[in-house]
Scaffold this active site. Structure first.
Site, PDB file in Angstrom:
ATOM      1  N   PHE A 123       0.802  -1.110  -0.049  1.00 31.98           N
ATOM      2  CA  PHE A 123       0.056  -0.092  -0.152  1.00 31.98           C
ATOM      3  C   PHE A 123       0.905   1.316   0.019  1.00 31.98           C
ATOM      4  O   PHE A 123       1.493   1.300   0.855  1.00 31.98           O
ATOM      5  CB  PHE A 123      -0.845   0.048   1.136  1.00 31.98           C
ATOM      6  CG  PHE A 123      -2.166   0.734   1.231  1.00 31.98           C
ATOM      7  CD1 PHE A 123      -3.321   0.485   0.944  1.00 31.98           C
ATOM      8  CD2 PHE A 123      -1.825   2.338   1.347  1.00 31.98           C
ATOM      9  CE1 PHE A 123      -4.462   1.482   0.746  1.00 31.98           C
ATOM     10  CE2 PHE A 123      -2.980   3.360   1.014  1.00 31.98           C
ATOM     11  CZ  PHE A 123      -4.140   2.763   1.002  1.00 31.98           C
ATOM     12  N   GLY A 124       0.988   2.017  -1.072  1.00 32.91           N
ATOM     13  CA  GLY A 124       1.915   3.016  -1.259  1.00 32.91           C
ATOM     14  C   GLY A 124       0.916   4.640  -0.633  1.00 32.91           C
ATOM     15  O   GLY A 124       0.524   5.174  -1.500  1.00 32.91           O
ATOM     16  N   SER A 132       2.353  11.211   8.475  1.00 31.91           N
ATOM     17  CA  SER A 132       1.036  11.367   9.299  1.00 31.91           C
ATOM     18  C   SER A 132       0.072  12.446   8.758  1.00 31.91           C
ATOM     19  O   SER A 132      -0.972  12.178   8.898  1.00 31.91           O
ATOM     20  CB  SER A 132       1.598  11.835  10.790  1.00 31.91           C
ATOM     21  OG  SER A 132       2.505  10.870  11.335  1.00 31.91           O
ATOM     22  N   ILE A 157       7.588   1.468   1.728  1.00 32.55           N
ATOM     23  CA  ILE A 157       6.284   0.652   1.159  1.00 32.55           C
ATOM     24  C   ILE A 157       6.777  -0.672   1.487  1.00 32.55           C
ATOM     25  O   ILE A 157       7.576  -1.104   0.775  1.00 32.55           O
ATOM     26  CB  ILE A 157       5.974   0.981  -0.108  1.00 32.55           C
ATOM     27  CG1 ILE A 157       5.948   2.467  -0.510  1.00 32.55           C
ATOM     28  CG2 ILE A 157       4.755   0.098  -0.491  1.00 32.55           C
ATOM     29  CD1 ILE A 157       4.924   3.073   0.538  1.00 32.55           C
ATOM     30  N   THR A 158       6.169  -1.500   2.335  1.00 28.70           N
ATOM     31  CA  THR A 158       6.382  -2.707   2.735  1.00 28.70           C
ATOM     32  C   THR A 158       5.803  -3.881   1.608  1.00 28.70           C
ATOM     33  O   THR A 158       4.739  -3.448   1.053  1.00 28.70           O
ATOM     34  CB  THR A 158       5.804  -3.025   4.197  1.00 28.70           C
ATOM     35  OG1 THR A 158       6.312  -2.245   5.193  1.00 28.70           O
ATOM     36  CG2 THR A 158       5.967  -4.661   4.621  1.00 28.70           C
ATOM     37  N   GLU A 370       2.926   2.738  11.879  1.00 33.41           N
ATOM     38  CA  GLU A 370       1.557   2.589  11.689  1.00 33.41           C
ATOM     39  C   GLU A 370       1.072   3.862  12.631  1.00 33.41           C
ATOM     40  O   GLU A 370       0.056   3.931  13.493  1.00 33.41           O
ATOM     41  CB  GLU A 370       0.951   1.601  12.492  1.00 33.41           C
ATOM     42  CG  GLU A 370       1.416   0.250  11.670  1.00 33.41           C
ATOM     43  CD  GLU A 370       0.290  -0.162  10.749  1.00 33.41           C
ATOM     44  OE1 GLU A 370      -0.732   0.623  10.590  1.00 33.41           O
ATOM     45  OE2 GLU A 370       0.332  -0.923  10.034  1.00 33.41           O
TER      46      GLU A 370
END
Length: 388
Positions: A123-124, A132, A157-158, A370
């Site tokens: 998810f980019g 934030s 980006i994971t 997160e």
């Protein structure tokens, strides 16, 4: 709330813990050193059904709930946070947006492989000036000849650059909308970008302090063209849709942090019982025993926090504030336990081959990813009716 696990949930937890101990932990030092994601282990996680846990059986999922996913993430994080976050992000950021907002065609195309762990999705959202503050997004998507033309960059980006990454959801400015006070703000939308799309470049992976096994890259999009039908959800609802994903993700992230805190406790307790100095185990010394007692208290508190938030989510109750509390409390518990575990191990704790050293490096991101601790405090304050 009843925090006692059902027999089915306990069986799931036991199964994943055994997998973590027998498969993940023995190989963790090697692939951490090599800084690579072990796709064979991801495939085994897919075979266990972990990527499909909170999704209906009718679409290829396991028919469980979000709490079950959290239990699996916690169990994996005891052994290796990188493997745990690959699952957490793969489900929360990769699958959930498509499952929740995708068209039937989009679901049919992407979900089968994602739910089985044969593919990963990213998810980019984050950019150099937009983390934030997602409203500062600079990436744009312009509609031309029934195609979205996307230009911009993304950061951190994971699961975006693995050999099995199939698609990345990209947030982009698609126009402007008028606010209630008459001012204008950027209209953000989410668009599915297949990993093999021309102009979509996965840049070199980051040299990170921790989470060496987790796949994390910056992305560059130059005149990337995808069909108009790749819009995910409603036009202009990209940020609003992401907020729900983010709130849920904080609970799974808290579960991950709880697993890390538990793993540090287990390693330190074992060492304290085995390590003899001056004719007795170091665990018989009160200052070591009290460190371990505090570590246990942190784990207990963290687990109760994320259980509470997860069960509120599952039962359809408001959970936004509880998710932020859990994310903050659990992240701090992981970092504190990692520091104490490393101290208990002494010089051996400074060797990367030790699990506590890896947890020490890995856990700092749990106070940042997160949403930072400061962002969680802001959310909690707003829940109290304050404007901090």
């Amino acid at each position: 709330m009843n925090y006692e696990l059902t027999p089915e949930q306990q069986e799931l937890q036991n199964t994943v813990e055994a997998f973590a101990d027998e498969v993940v932990a023995p190989a963790a030092y090697q692939y951490d050193t090599e800084r690579r994601l072990p796709l064979d282990i991801i495939a085994q996680m897919g075979d266990l059904g972990l990527f499909g846990l909170p999704f209906p059986v009718e679409i290829g999922g396991q028919g469980k709930d979000y709490f079950s996913l959290c239990l699996a993430v916690e169990a994996l994080a005891r052994a290796d946070q990188s493997i745990a976050v690959t699952l957490e992000a793969g489900v929360g950021l990769g699958i959930q947006p498509i499952y929740r907002h995708g068209t039937d065609e989009q679901k049919e195309r992407w979900l089968p492989d994602l739910l089985r762990g044969r593919a990963l999705a990213g998810f980019g959202l984050t950019e150099a000036e937009a983390g934030s503050d997602a409203g500062a997004t600079k990436t744009t998507a312009v509609l031309e000849d029934a195609e979205w033309v996307i230009n911009g960059t993304k950061q951190f980006i994971t699961n975006s650059g693995t050999a099995i990454t199939s698609v990345v959801t990209v947030t982009a400015v698609t126009g402007e909308s008028r606010n209630a006070d008459g001012t204008m703000s950027a209209e953000l939308s989410s668009i599915l970008v297949p990993a093999d799309t021309p102009g979509f470049t996965v840049e070199a992976s980051y040299d990170k302090v921790g989470w060496h096994t987790s796949d994390t890259h910056p992305l560059t999009l130059v005149d990337v063209r995808v069909p108009e039908s790749n819009l995910l959800g409603e036009l202009g609802r990209g940020y609003a849709n992401f907020l729900r994903v983010l709130d849920e993700g904080r609970i799974a992230f808290a579960a991950l942090a709880t697993g890390a805190a538990q793993g540090c406790l287990e390693e330190a307790l074992r060492y304290a019982k085995e390590r003899n100095v001056f004719g007795r185990s170091i665990g018989s010394n009160q200052h070591i025993a009290f460190k371990l007692a505090k570590m246990q208290a942190r784990v207990h508190q963290a687990r109760l926090c994320y259980y509470d938030a997860a069960l509120k989510l599952v039962h359809g109750k408001p959970f936004k504030t509880e998710a932020s509390i859990a994310k903050m409390v659990c992240g701090e518990a992981a970092m504190d336990n990692a520091r104490e575990a490393t101290q208990i191990f002494g010089g051996y704790g400074f060797l990367n081959e030790n699990a506590v050293a890896r947890h020490y490096r890995d856990s700092k991101i749990l106070e940042i990813g997160e949403g930072t601790t400061e962002v969680q405090l802001m959310v909690i304050s707003r829940g109290l009716g304050l404007t901090a």
